[in-house]
Design an enzyme around this catalytic site. Structure first.
Site, PDB file in Angstrom:
ATOM      1  N   PHE A   1      10.437 -13.041 -32.715  1.00 44.18           N
ATOM      2  CA  PHE A   1      10.204 -13.242 -31.476  1.00 44.18           C
ATOM      3  C   PHE A   1       9.054 -11.894 -31.120  1.00 44.18           C
ATOM      4  CE2 PHE A   1      10.011 -12.519 -27.002  1.00 44.18           C
ATOM      5  CZ  PHE A   1      10.025 -13.827 -26.252  1.00 44.18           C
ATOM      6  N   ASP A   2       9.632 -10.674 -31.509  1.00 45.99           N
ATOM      7  CA  ASP A   2       8.855  -9.372 -31.269  1.00 45.99           C
ATOM      8  C   ASP A   2       7.501  -9.267 -32.060  1.00 45.99           C
ATOM      9  OD1 ASP A   2      10.894  -8.546 -29.436  1.00 45.99           O
ATOM     10  OD2 ASP A   2      11.984  -7.266 -31.037  1.00 45.99           O
TER      11      ASP A   2
ATOM     12  N   GLU B   1     -10.222  13.068  -3.877  1.00 43.26           N
ATOM     13  CA  GLU B   1      -9.052  12.649  -4.733  1.00 43.26           C
ATOM     14  C   GLU B   1      -9.327  11.893  -5.972  1.00 43.26           C
ATOM     15  OE1 GLU B   1      -6.852  10.399  -1.777  1.00 43.26           O
ATOM     16  OE2 GLU B   1      -7.591  11.616  -0.240  1.00 43.26           O
TER      17      GLU B   1
ATOM     18  N   ASP C   1      15.361 -12.508 -32.992  1.00 41.33           N
ATOM     19  CA  ASP C   1      14.772 -11.692 -32.062  1.00 41.33           C
ATOM     20  C   ASP C   1      13.274 -10.895 -32.737  1.00 41.33           C
ATOM     21  OD1 ASP C   1      16.387 -12.285 -30.392  1.00 41.33           O
ATOM     22  OD2 ASP C   1      17.591 -10.308 -30.310  1.00 41.33           O
TER      23      ASP C   1
ATOM     24  N   GLU D   1      -0.272   5.641  -6.226  1.00 44.77           N
ATOM     25  CA  GLU D   1      -0.381   4.716  -7.558  1.00 44.77           C
ATOM     26  C   GLU D   1       0.850   5.334  -8.246  1.00 44.77           C
ATOM     27  OE1 GLU D   1      -3.191   3.378  -7.327  1.00 44.77           O
ATOM     28  OE2 GLU D   1      -3.933   3.072  -9.260  1.00 44.77           O
TER      29      GLU D   1
ATOM     30  N   ARG E   1       1.022  -4.243  -4.571  1.00 45.01           N
ATOM     31  CA  ARG E   1      -0.218  -4.477  -3.765  1.00 45.01           C
ATOM     32  C   ARG E   1      -0.329  -6.254  -3.639  1.00 45.01           C
ATOM     33  NH1 ARG E   1      -5.554  -5.895  -4.860  1.00 45.01           N
ATOM     34  NH2 ARG E   1      -6.785  -5.446  -3.161  1.00 45.01           N
TER      35      ARG E   1
ATOM     36  N   CYS F   1     -34.457 -21.231 -10.185  1.00 46.81           N
ATOM     37  CA  CYS F   1     -34.727 -22.785 -10.266  1.00 46.81           C
ATOM     38  C   CYS F   1     -34.500 -23.317  -8.733  1.00 46.81           C
ATOM     39  CB  CYS F   1     -33.317 -23.474 -10.988  1.00 46.81           C
ATOM     40  SG  CYS F   1     -33.142 -25.191 -10.686  1.00 46.81           S
TER      41      CYS F   1
ATOM     42  N   LYS G   1      -9.228   9.561  -8.842  1.00 54.42           N
ATOM     43  CA  LYS G   1      -8.852   7.905  -8.859  1.00 54.42           C
ATOM     44  C   LYS G   1      -7.810   7.792  -9.994  1.00 54.42           C
ATOM     45  CE  LYS G   1     -10.546   3.357  -7.726  1.00 54.42           C
ATOM     46  NZ  LYS G   1     -10.047   2.792  -8.833  1.00 54.42           N
TER      47      LYS G   1
ATOM     48  N   LEU H   1     -11.607  -0.482  -2.945  1.00 55.07           N
ATOM     49  CA  LEU H   1     -12.510   0.265  -2.580  1.00 55.07           C
ATOM     50  C   LEU H   1     -13.822  -0.142  -3.292  1.00 55.07           C
ATOM     51  CD1 LEU H   1     -10.722   3.666  -3.571  1.00 55.07           C
ATOM     52  CD2 LEU H   1     -11.640   3.135  -1.067  1.00 55.07           C
TER      53      LEU H   1
HETATM   54  S1  IVH Z   1      -7.061   4.681  -1.087  1.00 50.68           S
HETATM   55  C1  IVH Z   1      -8.681   0.819   1.122  1.00 50.68           C
HETATM   56  N1  IVH Z   1      -6.693   6.811  -2.705  1.00 50.68           N
HETATM   57  O1  IVH Z   1      -7.765   2.551  -6.164  1.00 50.68           O
HETATM   58  C2  IVH Z   1      -8.153   1.256  -0.119  1.00 50.68           C
HETATM   59  N2  IVH Z   1      -6.936   4.617  -3.559  1.00 50.68           N
HETATM   60  O2  IVH Z   1      -9.897   0.064  -5.411  1.00 50.68           O
HETATM   61  C3  IVH Z   1      -7.407   2.672   0.120  1.00 50.68           C
HETATM   62  N3  IVH Z   1      -6.588   4.422  -6.127  1.00 50.68           N
HETATM   63  O3  IVH Z   1      -5.964  -0.150  -4.886  1.00 50.68           O
HETATM   64  C4  IVH Z   1      -6.969   3.146  -1.097  1.00 50.68           C
HETATM   65  N4  IVH Z   1      -6.460   6.801  -6.258  1.00 50.68           N
HETATM   66  O4  IVH Z   1      -4.846   1.539  -6.748  1.00 50.68           O
HETATM   67  C5  IVH Z   1      -7.011   5.467  -2.702  1.00 50.68           C
HETATM   68  N5  IVH Z   1      -6.741   8.792  -4.089  1.00 50.68           N
HETATM   69  C6  IVH Z   1      -6.821   7.060  -3.906  1.00 50.68           C
HETATM   70  C7  IVH Z   1      -6.609   6.345  -5.170  1.00 50.68           C
HETATM   71  C8  IVH Z   1      -7.029   5.045  -4.935  1.00 50.68           C
HETATM   72  C9  IVH Z   1      -6.352   5.436  -6.950  1.00 50.68           C
HETATM   73  C10 IVH Z   1      -6.774   3.167  -6.514  1.00 50.68           C
HETATM   74  C11 IVH Z   1      -5.607   2.146  -5.606  1.00 50.68           C
HETATM   75  C12 IVH Z   1      -6.393   1.209  -4.866  1.00 50.68           C
HETATM   76  C13 IVH Z   1      -7.722   1.175  -5.843  1.00 50.68           C
HETATM   77  C14 IVH Z   1      -9.123   0.809  -4.673  1.00 50.68           C
END
Ligand code: IVH
Length: 670
Positions: free
Chosen positions: A37-38, A115, A34, A175, A138, A425, A117, A84
């Protein structure tokens, strides 16, 4: 060590790991301890951390527990989980807002829900009768994997809702992430916090998931049976009432200037946060407006991710290479002394085009500043002139294509009265080796035929081995030969065979996009597919060179028509489309066929009031109607806006077609 050597060393380690995996898990006959492996696993992760170009779906940093992801049941999302689009500058933000105004055909004030991200993994939670029914990853946006039991181990995810105002059925999205301090404890097992979250979620045994403290922050919804909220901010406060965690830095802002101020403030505190963030998400707050704006093929029109600024570093230009793209563009790429930028080792940086090299006076041997942001290719910001010495060499941009030797051209744009910055080209098609390979890569890419197991590297290899010279060859591969290649075996050949077979069922839109014609991206391919309806009509237009027919399509202009004419002036390109149409099952995308405008056809003339043509068209299609681009006896309604084209109205009268105004159109929708 040069890149090639690193890659082969890495791949060998992955192969060895897989071998021991199989012995341990499938055959229960391990031949190493093991700890050995690790050790192997750790070496792979160390290599990934050092060289960010190393990616492999079999990596232990993605597959923890070493059970194939295939063993999770699949789940079709009721509403697609799209991504997005990104903004990196104020300019990008202004363009985002401008597109909204254009689509809605008016300029007005609206609020943004803002919000953070979080850089984690998105997950979808379906609740029915106040109980968590499914937790799904997803996946590719359309189909995810059922990971309910693993998600249930996250304490931020409520399994039962008490609030009386919770909808009967709703899909909450958010998320999954790991806090920076928790990541430190397991940093030897994963390349970064995002991989840690992803790997942990994909454990076959939820007990393994439970060991790692994951968090969940909710931010949007997918399907909902009865929507009892009208604004994103209202939805966010409902989420809190229902028992979900939301981000405490969420806020409501009024205009782009406020967004920019907030972005600046937030960026400076991003490193003090408990979790990784890579930007802010701005969403149109009014959900009715969101609904009207809808989606492009990849992302919503109503939201954008404003990324934080890039990391940068200084390094030396060792040489300049020319890369040739799918549409023949000659892109200069600086080969630089490898440099670590924000944890990623960079050895290439794009120089964009010939003019950019001249404008920034970039020479071989110069010390330059490079920037990289997210997944975007690193680029050169400026030259440090003080550090330039006599040995620096001016780069002579080639005037002939380095791949096929054809002439190249910088096109003249009649509207801007300027020459294009990009040199191309002139051998557009399969006559130029590099263009051909890039075209093949485009053909199999995710938004085109999406052939799993036939990635860019495989295309390069099969090209070198002369297995594939044109797209049709993909459907006539000799799998016995492939089976004997290094790195291939029964299973991978079988998988490849299956994915090639299933890629044959393709929509007309994807097919047109997959051809890889300049200026015909996903959106334009969609417009053309809607107007031609089936592949036979499309082929007839190509053969008869009747591209001017497309001029009537909203969104298609001279640029696209000229590009189509140019592309199909080459007989070989025509023959590819014809031959592919005999191999593939090309269907028009199925849409809601039983809406209120079923079997009704519409055409617009003149400017509409308070709504763009694109939106009106999309509304008609959502209700099963079709829009046409010419007046004919197949047309049911000619919709008149301001300043209609007289000729169209006269033709419509001649055919006895219903001529209606916008109000009357609205009535048809009930
Ligand atoms: S809304 C139609 N809100 O960003 C997309 N996404 O590139 C709606 N994410 O897959 C997503 N914070 O994993 C939304 N406040 C937020 C978010 C957020 C992080 C991530 C999410 C999504 C990716 C989009």
């Amino acid at each position: 060590m040069i890149k090639k050597e690193i890659i082969s060393k890495y791949q060998l380690k992955i192969k060895t790991l897989n071998y021991h995996n199989r012995l341990y898990y499938s055959l229960s006959k391990p031949v190493i301890t093991d700890s050995k492996f690790d050790e192997l696993k750790k070496e792979i992760i160390e290599l990934e951390k050092k060289y960010k170009f190393l990616i492999n779906k079999d990596s232990p940093s993605i597959k923890v527990g070493y059970k194939a992801s295939k063993s999770f049941d699949k789940f079709e999302h009721k509403v697609q989980m799209l991504s997005l689009s990104n903004a990196f500058s104020i300019e990008d933000l202004k363009n985002f807002e401008k597109k909204i105004f254009n689509y809605l055909n008016k300029k007005f004030k609206f609020d943004y829900s803002v919000e953070p991200k979080i850089d984690g993994i998105s997950a979808s939670l379906t609740y029915k009768n106040k109980k968590l029914l499914y937790g799904v990853s997803r996946g590719d946006g359309k189909i995810g994997e059922i990971i309910t039991e693993n998600l249930k181990t996250i304490k931020d995810i409520p399994q039962n809702i008490v609030d009386p105002n919770f909808p009967g059925e709703i899909e909450i999205r958010g998320e999954v992430f790991i806090k920076k301090k928790d990541f430190l404890k397991i940093k030897d097992d994963f390349a970064n916090p995002r991989n840690a979250a992803s790997g942990t979620l994909r454990q076959k045994d939820p007990k393994e998931t439970e060991k790692i403290p994951l968090n969940f922050i909710a931010y949007t919804f997918g399907y909902v049976d009865k929507k009892n909220f009208e604004y994103q901010t209202e939805f966010l406060s409902n989420l809190k009432k229902w028992g979900f965690k939301t981000n405490k830095d969420n806020t409501l802002l009024k205009n782009i200037n406020d967004l920019i101020d907030y972005h600046k403030k937030f960026e400076s505190k991003r490193y003090n946060l408990e979790y990784d963030v890579d930007g802010l998400v701005y969403k149109v707050n009014d959900l009715n407006l969101q609904n009207r704006l809808g989606f492009t093929s990849n992302s919503p029109r109503w939201a954008i991710a404003h990324k934080f600024s890039a990391d940068s570093a200084s390094t030396k230009i060792l040489n300049i290479d020319i890369q040739i793209g799918r549409t023949g563009a000659l892109t200069p790429v600086a080969k630089v002394s490898p440099v670590n930028i924000g944890g990623v080792v960079v050895s290439n940086a794009t120089l964009h085009n010939e003019d950019e090299i001249k404008r920034k006076d970039i020479r071989i041997g110069d010390i330059i500043k490079i920037e990289r942001a997210g997944d975007v290719i690193p680029h050169v910001i400026e030259v440090d002139i003080n550090k330039r010495d006599k040995s620096s060499k001016i780069f002579k941009f080639p005037t002939k294509c380095p791949s096929c030797g054809s002439n190249t051209l910088k096109e003249y744009n009649k509207t801007t009265k300027k020459y294009d910055a990009v040199r191309r080209c002139l051998n557009d098609g399969y006559g130029c080796e590099r263009i051909a390979v890039e075209k093949l890569k485009h053909f199999i890419s995710k938004d085109a035929l999406n052939i799993d197991g036939l990635g860019k590297k495989v295309i390069e290899k099969f090209w070198d081995l002369k297995f594939i010279k044109k797209p049709q060859d993909i459907f006539n591969l000799n799998f016995n030969k492939i089976k004997n290649l290094d790195g291939w075996g029964e299973v991978s050949v079988k998988n490849l065979k299956n994915s090639i077979e299933s890629s044959k069922n393709v929509t007309l839109q994807k097919f047109i996009y997959s051809i890889g014609i300049r200026h015909i991206g996903i959106e334009n391919a969609k417009l053309i597919s809607e107007s031609t309806n089936n592949v036979l009509n499309f082929i007839e237009i190509i053969k008869k060179k009747q591209f001017d027919k497309f001029l009537n399509i909203d969104g298609i202009g001279e640029t696209q028509i000229n590009s189509l004419k140019n592309y199909f002036s080459n007989h070989f390109n025509v023959s590819i489309v014809v031959e592919l149409s005999n191999i593939l099952n090309i269907e028009k995308k199925s849409v809601n066929k039983n809406g209120i405008l079923k079997n009704k056809t519409f055409m617009f003339t003149g400017k509409l009031d308070g709504i763009s043509r694109a939106e009106a068209k999309s509304l008609i299609e959502k209700n099963s109607g079709t829009t046409l681009s010419t007046v004919s006896k197949n047309l049911n309604y000619l919709v008149i806006g301001q300043k209609p084209t007289r000729k169209k109205v006269e033709q419509a009268k001649k055919f006895n077609i219903n001529i209606i105004n916008q109000k009357e159109l609205k009535k048809l929708f009930n």
